[in-house]
Design a protein around this motif. Structure first.
Motif, PDB file in Angstrom:
ATOM      1  N   PHE A  44       0.794  -1.268  -0.131  1.00  0.00           N
ATOM      2  CA  PHE A  44       0.076  -0.144   0.042  1.00  0.00           C
ATOM      3  C   PHE A  44       0.846   1.150  -0.026  1.00  0.00           C
ATOM      4  CE2 PHE A  44      -2.244  -2.920   3.078  1.00  0.00           C
ATOM      5  CZ  PHE A  44      -2.775  -3.879   2.126  1.00  0.00           C
ATOM      6  N   HIS A  45       2.073   1.130  -0.155  1.00  0.00           N
ATOM      7  CA  HIS A  45       2.925   2.357  -0.204  1.00  0.00           C
ATOM      8  C   HIS A  45       3.257   3.132  -1.481  1.00  0.00           C
ATOM      9  CE1 HIS A  45       6.078   4.970   1.554  1.00  0.00           C
ATOM     10  NE2 HIS A  45       6.517   4.301   2.431  1.00  0.00           N
ATOM     11  N   ILE A  46       2.207   3.996  -1.869  1.00  0.00           N
ATOM     12  CA  ILE A  46       2.003   4.552  -2.873  1.00  0.00           C
ATOM     13  C   ILE A  46       3.194   5.366  -3.272  1.00  0.00           C
ATOM     14  CG2 ILE A  46       0.544   6.204  -4.465  1.00  0.00           C
ATOM     15  CD1 ILE A  46      -1.756   5.111  -2.930  1.00  0.00           C
ATOM     16  N   TRP A  47       3.522   6.341  -2.330  1.00  0.00           N
ATOM     17  CA  TRP A  47       4.951   7.309  -2.466  1.00  0.00           C
ATOM     18  C   TRP A  47       6.195   6.437  -2.726  1.00  0.00           C
ATOM     19  CZ3 TRP A  47       6.147  12.044  -2.771  1.00  0.00           C
ATOM     20  CH2 TRP A  47       7.525  12.524  -2.545  1.00  0.00           C
ATOM     21  N   GLU A  48       6.266   5.113  -2.280  1.00  0.00           N
ATOM     22  CA  GLU A  48       7.465   4.472  -2.661  1.00  0.00           C
ATOM     23  C   GLU A  48       7.445   4.029  -4.136  1.00  0.00           C
ATOM     24  OE1 GLU A  48      10.360   0.797  -1.441  1.00  0.00           O
ATOM     25  OE2 GLU A  48       9.477   2.103   0.140  1.00  0.00           O
ATOM     26  N   ALA A  49       5.959   3.541  -4.536  1.00  0.00           N
ATOM     27  CA  ALA A  49       5.853   3.357  -6.023  1.00  0.00           C
ATOM     28  C   ALA A  49       6.391   4.449  -6.977  1.00  0.00           C
ATOM     29  CB  ALA A  49       4.381   2.675  -6.146  1.00  0.00           C
ATOM     30  N   SER A  50       5.737   5.582  -6.377  1.00  0.00           N
ATOM     31  CA  SER A  50       6.173   6.816  -7.068  1.00  0.00           C
ATOM     32  C   SER A  50       7.667   6.965  -7.296  1.00  0.00           C
ATOM     33  CB  SER A  50       5.433   7.977  -6.613  1.00  0.00           C
ATOM     34  OG  SER A  50       5.559   9.224  -7.348  1.00  0.00           O
ATOM     35  N   TYR A  51       8.403   7.025  -6.134  1.00  0.00           N
ATOM     36  CA  TYR A  51       9.874   7.194  -6.244  1.00  0.00           C
ATOM     37  C   TYR A  51      10.434   6.110  -7.079  1.00  0.00           C
ATOM     38  CZ  TYR A  51      14.524   8.289  -4.494  1.00  0.00           C
ATOM     39  OH  TYR A  51      15.802   8.893  -4.424  1.00  0.00           O
ATOM     40  N   GLU A  62      13.249   5.189 -24.709  1.00  0.00           N
ATOM     41  CA  GLU A  62      11.876   5.906 -25.204  1.00  0.00           C
ATOM     42  C   GLU A  62      11.034   4.992 -25.852  1.00  0.00           C
ATOM     43  OE1 GLU A  62      11.559   9.186 -27.766  1.00  0.00           O
ATOM     44  OE2 GLU A  62      13.082  10.430 -26.863  1.00  0.00           O
ATOM     45  N   GLU A  63       9.681   5.020 -25.298  1.00  0.00           N
ATOM     46  CA  GLU A  63       8.522   3.900 -25.699  1.00  0.00           C
ATOM     47  C   GLU A  63       8.247   2.762 -24.836  1.00  0.00           C
ATOM     48  OE1 GLU A  63       6.346   4.984 -27.804  1.00  0.00           O
ATOM     49  OE2 GLU A  63       7.620   6.662 -28.495  1.00  0.00           O
ATOM     50  N   THR A  64       9.376   2.832 -23.720  1.00  0.00           N
ATOM     51  CA  THR A  64       9.280   1.797 -22.823  1.00  0.00           C
ATOM     52  C   THR A  64       7.926   1.845 -22.044  1.00  0.00           C
ATOM     53  OG1 THR A  64      11.556   1.478 -22.507  1.00  0.00           O
ATOM     54  CG2 THR A  64      10.413   0.784 -20.487  1.00  0.00           C
ATOM     55  N   VAL A  65       7.148   1.018 -21.728  1.00  0.00           N
ATOM     56  CA  VAL A  65       6.045   0.769 -20.932  1.00  0.00           C
ATOM     57  C   VAL A  65       6.295   0.271 -19.636  1.00  0.00           C
ATOM     58  CG1 VAL A  65       3.418   0.083 -20.933  1.00  0.00           C
ATOM     59  CG2 VAL A  65       4.666   0.480 -23.053  1.00  0.00           C
ATOM     60  N   PHE A  66       5.846   1.225 -18.378  1.00  0.00           N
ATOM     61  CA  PHE A  66       6.000   0.590 -17.129  1.00  0.00           C
ATOM     62  C   PHE A  66       4.456   0.397 -16.624  1.00  0.00           C
ATOM     63  CE2 PHE A  66       9.672   3.175 -18.086  1.00  0.00           C
ATOM     64  CZ  PHE A  66      10.715   2.380 -16.989  1.00  0.00           C
ATOM     65  N   VAL A  67       4.307  -0.587 -15.845  1.00  0.00           N
ATOM     66  CA  VAL A  67       3.200  -1.029 -15.225  1.00  0.00           C
ATOM     67  C   VAL A  67       3.318  -1.002 -13.661  1.00  0.00           C
ATOM     68  CG1 VAL A  67       1.438  -2.726 -14.927  1.00  0.00           C
ATOM     69  CG2 VAL A  67       2.072  -2.428 -17.093  1.00  0.00           C
ATOM     70  N   SER A  68       2.787  -0.078 -12.967  1.00  0.00           N
ATOM     71  CA  SER A  68       3.003   0.040 -11.633  1.00  0.00           C
ATOM     72  C   SER A  68       1.555  -0.328 -10.918  1.00  0.00           C
ATOM     73  CB  SER A  68       3.442   1.572 -11.337  1.00  0.00           C
ATOM     74  OG  SER A  68       3.649   1.705  -9.903  1.00  0.00           O
ATOM     75  N   GLY A  97      -1.795   8.850  -6.732  1.00  0.00           N
ATOM     76  CA  GLY A  97      -0.741   9.352  -6.360  1.00  0.00           C
ATOM     77  C   GLY A  97       0.592   8.931  -6.883  1.00  0.00           C
ATOM     78  N   THR A  98       0.458   7.627  -7.342  1.00  0.00           N
ATOM     79  CA  THR A  98       1.549   6.895  -7.900  1.00  0.00           C
ATOM     80  C   THR A  98       2.435   7.817  -9.042  1.00  0.00           C
ATOM     81  OG1 THR A  98       0.577   4.862  -7.686  1.00  0.00           O
ATOM     82  CG2 THR A  98       2.560   4.858  -9.373  1.00  0.00           C
ATOM     83  N   LEU A  99       1.799   8.843  -9.577  1.00  0.00           N
ATOM     84  CA  LEU A  99       2.275   9.634 -10.794  1.00  0.00           C
ATOM     85  C   LEU A  99       3.126  10.849 -10.088  1.00  0.00           C
ATOM     86  CD1 LEU A  99      -0.358   9.203 -13.341  1.00  0.00           C
ATOM     87  CD2 LEU A  99       2.007   8.416 -13.538  1.00  0.00           C
ATOM     88  N   THR A 100       3.006  10.868  -8.858  1.00  0.00           N
ATOM     89  CA  THR A 100       3.346  12.369  -8.119  1.00  0.00           C
ATOM     90  C   THR A 100       4.821  12.640  -8.690  1.00  0.00           C
ATOM     91  OG1 THR A 100       2.039  11.932  -6.118  1.00  0.00           O
ATOM     92  CG2 THR A 100       3.963  13.461  -5.999  1.00  0.00           C
ATOM     93  N   LEU A 101       5.731  11.932  -8.397  1.00  0.00           N
ATOM     94  CA  LEU A 101       7.281  12.301  -8.733  1.00  0.00           C
ATOM     95  C   LEU A 101       7.462  12.520 -10.240  1.00  0.00           C
ATOM     96  CD1 LEU A 101       9.077  10.628  -5.940  1.00  0.00           C
ATOM     97  CD2 LEU A 101       8.802  13.015  -6.173  1.00  0.00           C
ATOM     98  N   ILE A 102       6.840  11.634 -10.978  1.00  0.00           N
ATOM     99  CA  ILE A 102       6.923  11.634 -12.538  1.00  0.00           C
ATOM    100  C   ILE A 102       6.398  13.038 -12.800  1.00  0.00           C
ATOM    101  CG2 ILE A 102       6.130  10.816 -14.750  1.00  0.00           C
ATOM    102  CD1 ILE A 102       8.174   9.039 -13.168  1.00  0.00           C
ATOM    103  N   HIS A 103       5.252  13.397 -12.620  1.00  0.00           N
ATOM    104  CA  HIS A 103       4.770  14.699 -12.716  1.00  0.00           C
ATOM    105  C   HIS A 103       5.498  15.940 -12.301  1.00  0.00           C
ATOM    106  CE1 HIS A 103       1.387  17.411 -14.074  1.00  0.00           C
ATOM    107  NE2 HIS A 103       0.863  17.532 -12.778  1.00  0.00           N
ATOM    108  N   GLU A 104       6.035  15.529 -10.899  1.00  0.00           N
ATOM    109  CA  GLU A 104       6.974  16.761 -10.493  1.00  0.00           C
ATOM    110  C   GLU A 104       7.960  17.035 -11.129  1.00  0.00           C
ATOM    111  OE1 GLU A 104       8.056  19.861  -7.745  1.00  0.00           O
ATOM    112  OE2 GLU A 104       5.819  18.845  -7.989  1.00  0.00           O
ATOM    113  N   LYS A 105       9.002  15.717 -11.362  1.00  0.00           N
ATOM    114  CA  LYS A 105      10.236  15.849 -11.653  1.00  0.00           C
ATOM    115  C   LYS A 105      10.625  15.572 -13.173  1.00  0.00           C
ATOM    116  CE  LYS A 105      11.939  14.856  -7.154  1.00  0.00           C
ATOM    117  NZ  LYS A 105      13.014  15.858  -6.914  1.00  0.00           N
TER     118      LYS A 105
END
Length: 279
Positions: A44-51, A62-68, A97-105
């Motif tokens: 359940f640790h969404i922040w760590e998934a984001s990191y 490029e074009e790699t697909v991640f499933v989180s 919230g999984t997209l937090t750090l991708i969106h930010e950084k």
């Protein structure tokens, strides 16, 4: 063209959940290249998934697909989405919230909600507890293998509506920097902060100097000590802590041949604050 499919989750490897996700992906294409990012994210640790996404995404083509899949809200009304980054990598995930750090950084160019009428494992609608297999692995494999285009994922979403987790951004005041403990270097017990090398350099600390480190969890003081700043662990005696710059270019704390996190019961995430000042 066949692109890499990279999986991460909080499922662990003790049962068949990850294998089932890979089986679904191979049912879409028997030649799809599948890799694991990690399946050791704490439950359940969404922040760590984001990191972990942010930590690794720039090293993949490029074009790699991640499933989180860290999805405590599975079966609820949270959205299932695919995000495309500014550098054309894709992330298939719950919008929780999984997209937090991708969106930010990293930056997100576009997000589409997964249309489960077309992008869901056939005959799986009776279950609402394993979207990692039935929706995310299936959609990710279709996208990575070229069976569908990004536009065929589903309807475009408003970028302003992406769910993000609030966190302590690093700030500097006079001779003190305040940031947060983002994550652990799990196997070795090092703690990694979001204080960049560039920001830390504003304190004019040289290797061998002492810095004052204060760590708080919520309102509680957990640790306060002067620690040597050095280039690597071997610069200080075994069992002693050291402040250093990690492989991502951010300030971190380790214990030479020991676990700083375990020794001092230090956690990570948005409720863990760290102050660095000149001793």
């Amino acid at each position: 063209m066949m692109n890499a499919l990279v999986l991460q989750s909080d499922f662990g490897l003790e049962d068949g959940a990850v294998s089932a996700m890979k089986g679904v992906a191979y049912s879409v294409s028997k030649i799809i290249p599948i890799y694991d990012n990690t399946h050791g994210i704490p439950p359940f640790h969404i922040w760590e998934a984001s990191y972990r996404l942010w930590q690794t995404i720039s090293y993949w083509p490029e074009e790699t697909v991640f499933v989180s899949v860290v999805d405590p809200g599975v079966g609820s009304n949270r959205k299932s989405v695919v995000a495309r980054t500014h550098h054309n990598r894709y992330i298939v995930t719950p919008d929780n919230g999984t997209l937090t750090l991708i969106h930010e950084k990293v930056g997100i160019s576009e997000v589409r909600e997964i249309d489960e009428n077309h992008n869901r494992l056939p005959q799986s609608h009776a279950s609402d507890t394993f979207h990692g297999r039935d929706v995310y692995a299936y959609t990710g494999a279709k996208l990575a293998s070229g069976v569908i285009s990004f536009h065929e994922v589903g309807e475009r979403q408003n970028l302003d509506e992406i769910v993000t987790i609030p966190f302590q951004k690093p700030v500097i005041e006079s001779d003190k920097i305040t940031g947060m403990i983002d994550i652990h270097d799990v196997r070795f017990g090092n703690v990694w902060t979001n204080i960049s090398r560039e920001l830390f350099s504003a304190l004019y600390v040289e290797c061998g100097d002492q810095v004052q480190v204060t760590i708080q969890h919520g309102d509680r003081n957990i640790y306060r000590q002067s620690i040597t700043f050095a280039r690597s662990f071997a610069a200080i005696p075994v069992g002693e802590p050291v402040v250093y710059i990690n492989s991502l270019g951010y300030l971190a704390i380790a214990m030479n041949q020991g676990s700083f996190a375990k020794t001092y019961q230090i956690g990570s995430g948005e409720n863990w604050r760290i102050d660095i000042s000149v001793s």
